[in-house]
Design an enzyme around this catalytic site. Structure first.
Site, short mmCIF file in Angstrom:
data_model
loop_
_atom_site.label_atom_id
_atom_site.label_comp_id
_atom_site.label_asym_id
_atom_site.label_seq_id
_atom_site.Cartn_x
_atom_site.Cartn_y
_atom_site.Cartn_z
N ARG A 73 -3.44 -2.65 -17.37
CA ARG A 73 -2.03 -2.28 -17.39
C ARG A 73 -1.54 -2.35 -18.82
NH1 ARG A 73 -1.46 -5.41 -12.18
NH2 ARG A 73 -1.17 -3.80 -10.62
N THR A 106 1.28 4.55 -13.55
CA THR A 106 0.33 5.41 -14.25
C THR A 106 0.81 6.86 -14.24
OG1 THR A 106 -1.45 3.98 -13.50
CG2 THR A 106 -2.09 6.18 -14.25
N THR A 126 -3.03 4.15 -4.60
CA THR A 126 -2.49 2.80 -4.43
C THR A 126 -2.66 2.38 -2.98
OG1 THR A 126 -0.51 1.41 -4.28
CG2 THR A 126 -0.12 3.75 -4.23
N ASP A 128 -0.65 0.55 -1.64
CA ASP A 128 0.71 0.42 -1.10
C ASP A 128 1.20 1.69 -0.39
OD1 ASP A 128 0.72 -2.07 -2.19
OD2 ASP A 128 2.08 -1.59 -3.84
N ARG A 163 -0.09 -21.46 18.34
CA ARG A 163 0.60 -21.46 17.05
C ARG A 163 1.35 -20.15 16.78
NH1 ARG A 163 -4.41 -24.18 13.75
NH2 ARG A 163 -3.57 -26.29 13.77
N ARG A 172 4.87 -4.49 -2.51
CA ARG A 172 5.95 -5.01 -3.36
C ARG A 172 7.32 -4.52 -2.91
NH1 ARG A 172 3.28 -3.23 -8.72
NH2 ARG A 172 2.23 -5.11 -9.39
N ARG A 267 1.10 -21.54 10.98
CA ARG A 267 0.17 -21.42 9.86
C ARG A 267 0.39 -20.08 9.16
NH1 ARG A 267 -0.38 -25.93 11.11
NH2 ARG A 267 -2.28 -27.17 11.38
O1 F6P Z 1 0.40 -1.98 -6.45
C1 F6P Z 1 -0.72 -2.43 -5.80
C2 F6P Z 1 -0.70 -3.94 -5.64
O2 F6P Z 1 -1.86 -4.30 -4.96
C3 F6P Z 1 0.55 -4.48 -4.93
O3 F6P Z 1 0.50 -4.37 -3.54
C4 F6P Z 1 0.54 -5.92 -5.41
O4 F6P Z 1 1.82 -6.47 -5.39
C5 F6P Z 1 0.05 -5.79 -6.81
O5 F6P Z 1 -0.71 -4.60 -6.89
C6 F6P Z 1 -0.78 -6.96 -7.26
O6 F6P Z 1 -1.09 -6.79 -8.61
P1 F6P Z 1 -2.09 -7.72 -9.42
O7 F6P Z 1 -3.47 -7.23 -9.15
O8 F6P Z 1 -1.70 -7.54 -10.83
O9 F6P Z 1 -1.91 -9.11 -8.93
#
Ligand code: F6P
Length: 343
Positions: A73, A106, A126, A128, A163, A172, A267
Site C-alpha cells: 500500500r 488502487t 477485493t 469485500d 451458547r 470495512r 463466545r
Molecule cells: O479491503 C480488504 C480487506 O480485507 C478488508 O476487508 C479489511 O478490513 C482489510 O482489507 C484488512 O487490511 P490489512 O490486510 O491491511 O489488515
C-alpha cells in the site's frame, strides 16, 4: 506491445489467475510480453520489475492464493508526487499499457494516472465486493466460502454448549461477506455496516430463541458494523497511515454486551485474514481468468482509462470513474430479504 501489471492493496485469492491470464493472452493472441512490478505501486516507483513468461510456471499459479508479484500500500500523496518517476520507469521499460489489479484505492490511483497520461486498464479485486460498476469482484466468493464454513462449524459447538456465537468477518464499509455467509450459514442475525444495529433488539431476539426452546444462537457481524446512535458506547478506532479505518473488535463488543444483558454464555470468533488466504474457489478462478483475458485484450486495443467489469453474465469495459465514484454497499432490500430468516 509490452504490457506491465501489478497487484496493489490487500491481497485476495484469484490475483495469480488474473496475472496468468494476462500473460498467456498477451503472448498467444498478440505475441506481446508482460512484465510485473513487485509489491504494487512501490515496485513501479522503484522500478522493481520481473519478466513474466508464458510457460508452465505461470500455469501453476492458477490454483494459488496470494500474489506472485507481492503487494503493498502506498499513500496517495506519495504516489502523486512520483508521477514523473513512474512515467520515466514505464518509458525505460518500454511499457505500452499498465494493468493494475486492485480494489477501490488502487483503482482510484489508476484513474489518477490515466488522467495524467498513463495508459491504464484496471482489474477490480477485493474480498469485500465493494467496487462499484461490477457485479462481483473475485476473492469475494472464496471469502464467503471460508466464512460460511466457519459458521457451519460453529452451529454444532454452539448447540452442544447452549451458547451465543458471534462470528466477526471482514467488511470495512460494506457487509457483503457478512450478508452472504450469514445467509448461507443460516445465522440467526446478521450485522452489517450499512444498517446500524440496536443491541437491545439483538438481545431480545437471542433471548426469544432460548425461551422458545432453541439451544443456541449465531450472529455474523461485519468488522465495520456500528451501533445505532445513542444506543451504546464503544471504541470506534481511528485511521491508519493510509487513511483506512482501523477497528477495535465490534464482534467482541457485541458479545460482551449480550452476555451482560441476557446472562447467556457467549463466545466470539474473529475470522480475520483467514478469509483472504488460501486457494481460490472455482468461481473466483474463472472470474479472475475472464478479467485477465479481457484486460489484456482491452490493453492491446488501446482502450485506456477503463476497468473490466462483470455485468450480468458478461465482462464489459466501464470507465474507471464509475468504479471509484461510490462504494457498492448492500442495498437495504437485500438486507430485508436476509432479515426474513432472522430469529
Ligand atoms: O479491503 C480488504 C480487506 O480485507 C478488508 O476487508 C479489511 O478490513 C482489510 O482489507 C484488512 O487490511 P490489512 O490486510 O491491511 O489488515
Amino acid at each position: 506491445m509490452r504490457i506491465a501489471t501489478l497487484t496493489s492493496g490487500g491481497d485476495c485469492p484469484g490475483l495469480n489467475a488474473v496475472i496468468r491470464a494476462i500473460v498467456r493472452t498477451s503472448s498467444s493472441e498478440f505475441g506481446s510480453n508482460v512484465v510485473g512490478f513487485e509489491d504494487g505501486w512501490i515496485g513501479l516507483m522503484e522500478d522493481r520489475r520481473v519478466q513474466l513468461y508464458d510457460d508452465e510456471r505461470i500455469d501453476r499459479v492458477l490454483r494459488l492464493g496470494g500474489t506472485m508479484l507481492g503487494t503493498g500500500r502506498v499513500h496517495p500523496d506519495i504516489l502523486m508526487s512520483s508521477l514523473d518517476r513512474i512515467k520515466e520507469n514505464l518509458d525505460d521499460a518500454g511499457i505500452d499499457a499498465l494493468i493494475p489489479i486492485g480494489g477501490e484505492g488502487t483503482l482510484k490511483a489508476g484513474k489518477w494516472l490515466a488522467d495524467n497520461g498513463v495508459p491504464v486498464v484496471g482489474v477490480p479485486k477485493t474480498i469485500d465486493n465493494d467496487v462499484n460498476a461490477t457485479d462481483y469482484t473475485f476473492g469475494f466468493d472464496t471469502a464467503v466460502a471460508v466464512a460460511t464454513d466457519a459458521v457451519d462449524r460453529l452451529h454444532t459447538t454452539a448447540e452442544s454448549h447452549q451458547r451465543v456465537m458471534i462470528v466477526e468477518v471482514m467488511g470495512r464499509h460494506v457487509g457483503w461477506i457478512a450478508l452472504h455467509s450469514g445467509m448461507a450459514g443460516g445465522a440467526h442475525h446478521i450485522v452489517i455496516p450499512e444498517v446500524p444495529f440496536d443491541i437491545e433488539e439483538i438481545c431480545k431476539q437471542m433471548e426469544r430463541r432460548f425461551q422458545m426452546g432453541e439451544k443456541y444462537g449465531i450472529i455474523v457481524v461485519a468488522e465495520g458494523a456500528t451501533p445505532k446512535e445513542g444506543t451504546m458506547t464503544y471504541d470506534e478506532g481511528g485511521v491508519d497511515q493510509f487513511g483506512h479505518q482501523t477497528f477495535t473488535g465490534i464482534g467482541q463488543v457485541i458479545g460482551d454486551e449480550i452476555k451482560r444483558r441476557i446472562g447467556r454464555d457467549v463466545r466470539t470468533t474473529v475470522l480475520g485474514h483467514i478469509q483472504r488466504g488460501g486457494t481460490p474457489t472455482a468461481y473466483d478462478r474463472v472470474l479472475a481468468t475472464r478479467y485477465g483475458v479481457q484486460a489484456a485484450r482491452a490493453a492491446h486495443r488501446g482502450e485506456f482509462g477503463k476497468i473490466v467489469a462483470l455485468k450480468g453474465e458478461n465482462i464489459e469495459l466501464v470507465d474507471i470513474d464509475d468504479a471509484v465514484s461510490v462504494l457498492k454497499t448492500v442495498p437495504i432490500e437485500r438486507y430485508r430479504t436476509a432479515q426474513a430468516l432472522f430469529g
